[in-house]
Every structure is written in structure tokens, then in C-alpha cells.
Design an enzyme around this catalytic site. Sequence first.
Site, PDB file in Angstrom:
ATOM      1  N   GLU A 157      56.005  53.769  82.156  1.00 24.41           N
ATOM      2  CA  GLU A 157      55.655  52.430  82.271  1.00 24.41           C
ATOM      3  C   GLU A 157      54.155  52.188  82.598  1.00 24.41           C
ATOM      4  O   GLU A 157      53.793  51.517  83.515  1.00 24.41           O
ATOM      5  CB  GLU A 157      56.525  51.906  83.145  1.00 24.41           C
ATOM      6  CG  GLU A 157      58.046  51.808  83.082  1.00 24.41           C
ATOM      7  CD  GLU A 157      58.809  51.337  84.420  1.00 24.41           C
ATOM      8  OE1 GLU A 157      58.403  51.077  85.394  1.00 24.41           O
ATOM      9  OE2 GLU A 157      59.940  51.604  84.046  1.00 24.41           O
ATOM     10  N   GLU A 262      67.423  54.917  79.252  1.00 26.85           N
ATOM     11  CA  GLU A 262      67.918  54.368  80.456  1.00 26.85           C
ATOM     12  C   GLU A 262      68.745  53.143  80.140  1.00 26.85           C
ATOM     13  O   GLU A 262      68.824  51.871  80.611  1.00 26.85           O
ATOM     14  CB  GLU A 262      66.803  53.651  81.464  1.00 26.85           C
ATOM     15  CG  GLU A 262      65.797  55.028  81.772  1.00 26.85           C
ATOM     16  CD  GLU A 262      64.716  54.262  82.522  1.00 26.85           C
ATOM     17  OE1 GLU A 262      64.645  53.235  83.252  1.00 26.85           O
ATOM     18  OE2 GLU A 262      63.826  55.065  82.703  1.00 26.85           O
TER      19      GLU A 262
END
Length: 373
Positions: A157, A262
Site C-alpha cells: 500500500e 486479500e
Amino acid sequence: MKIKLIGVIAGFYIVNALTASCAEPALKDVFKDAFLIGAALNPWQFSGNTNAEVRIILKHFNTITPENSLKWGNLHPSPGQYVFSQADQFVEFGVKHKMVIIGHTLIWYAQTPRWVFQDNDGKPLTRDAVLERMREHIHTVVGRYKGKIHGWDVVNEALNENGTLRNSQWLKSIGEDYIVKAFQFAQEADPQAELYYNDYGLEYEPKRKGAVEIVKKLQSAGVKISGVGLQGHYDINRPSTKQIDETIETFSKLGIKVMITELDVNVLPTPGPGGADVTMRFGLDPKLNPYTNGLPKDVEERLARRYAELFSVFLKHKQTLTRVTFWGVSDRSSWLNNFPVRGRTNYPLLFDRNGQPKPAFYAVVDLVRQKPE
């Protein structure tokens, strides 16, 4: 035992979630010719304390990722202090059960202690000092599990929604090349491990372009990058299957692997912009938590359709897509019960709170296996 059908949606069967286990094919077997199937685990699961979820893990998954056990704050809370017990237990669980083990994550803007960037007086460290702390951490952690952990989410991220680099403390302390340095250190620590960039929202073009630039910079620098992880924290209506399809295609053209890392599907109203930015927090409001007593049938059916749509795209790209990992095992332990609103009742996975397969489970497996008579 007979299978009880409760409806047909979009060409596949919706099956009673209380179907006996004999009608519950293992996901890892259903998709063995396509990609690995995995789940993110918490300590209660890999320590064997949640028996219903351990049963699901051992039957259905052939790859595992830790939710938090390998993140910097858990593993390396203070200078010179490593706490490996939980991470060791996770890795031992995977080795024992012959699973492909993924390390998550080495460098992230969140869950990194302040001391990493400060001296003993709380003053900012120099670039070189922070780089050394990064190098030492990555060499220690990756080196400890060399030959056991198959691949690492090296950087997680790093991007804003517009595709620019997030103004994280890593960026402030080191500069834009912190990503290249992190991959370089991971490659040094275990030349055989696969190395990934992992992020959410890459299905949206601005952020996707930013990730493409990261990959190209790593490739130009001669630093190993094996693949990109699309987190797959999706809502029931977005992103579109077209956007997901285009995103997988974009990264595959760069000559790297692609994985869904995820996966879950939020069925609740989404406050704010959505996504998986862990800094988002909202107060509990009954309007944001409408299904406390179970999903209405129409929403359950929509969730099943959504999962079938997603896996149809994944199967289309089975030559490129190497792994599909769910972020959690059952609805009971999903992080979405508490994010971005704490205390909600969410239903984002294929197994319900009792560890039973949901209609969405059968919607997914029926894409591959022969439908019941």
C-alpha cells in the site's frame, strides 16, 4: 445424503448452507488446475484453538498468509528486540501441513513503530540510518524463514488513490527509492523467494498506473519483482468485472505474476469512499449495520452471484493468476466485522459463522465442477 436446492441463479445452483460435508468439495481440489487457494490466518487459527476454522483451513486451502504476525510492529516492537514466537508458530503450521506460505508484509506505512525513524531522543534519523534499519529488519526476518516462506509482500500500500506515492514516513525518511531498496534487501536475504508489491484499489485506473510505474522502476533497476497482489477487498457491486479483467491483463503484460491476495466481499453500506485504507474509521450507526440477524435471501443470492462473477474472471486468467487468497476463513473472524465501523455483522466470505459453506461457496465451485442432478 441428498443435496437440498433452494434456487437457481444465473445458471448455477444455490445450495442449502447446511449441506453435509460429503457434498462440500475442497476448494484446493476444485481449483487445482487453475491456481492456489488460500486464507489469511490469525493466531487462534494456526495455534489450533478454533477447531471449526482449522477444519476449514486444512480441508480447503493450500496456501496461507498471516493477518498480522509478520508485520513490523508485532515482530520487531523495539530496537534490538524481535518477538518470533507467533510468526514461528504460523510458519511451522504451514510447513507441517505442506502449504505454500506467504509473508505479509515487510514494509508498510501502518503498524510500523515510531522508533524505526527516530533516534533515542525522538529526533528524525538520517536517510542512511533508516535505510540501515530497514536492511537489518528485512535481512533478519526474511533470512530466518529462508526456504520456508515462498513469497513476500515486500511493500504494501505505497500509493494514494490518484497513483502518487503515499506520503508515508518511509517516503519522508528515505525518498522515492525506498521501494527499490526494500526489494533489493529482500532479494539479498532470500534470492529464491518470490517478491511482490501488494495494494488495494488497483482496479481503478489512476492507482493502477501508479503501480505499473512501481513495477517498471523495479525492473529498470534490475531488482527482482515476481508479481503484483490485487488485494480484492471488493464491495458487492464494485469494482466491475471489466475493471478487474483489465487490471489482471495490464500486469500480466509486464511479464509478472498476478494474484488476488486479500479477497472478501463487503455486503454492508459503505460510509466514505470505500476501499481498505486502515485509517478510515466511522461511528456505529444502525443504518450501517442492517443485517444483525442474518442476510436476507435476496442479498445472499446477490453475494453468490458476485462471487461467481469474480471467479469467472479469475478462471479466465488462470494462466497468469497464480493464487486466490481470502482475507479470513469464515464470516465470524472477518476483519470487516470491525472495519471501517467497529461492531458490525458482515458476511463477506464463503463460510458462515458456524463454519458451514454458504450459497456463495457453491456458486464458486459450480463454475468448475459438474452441477448436482
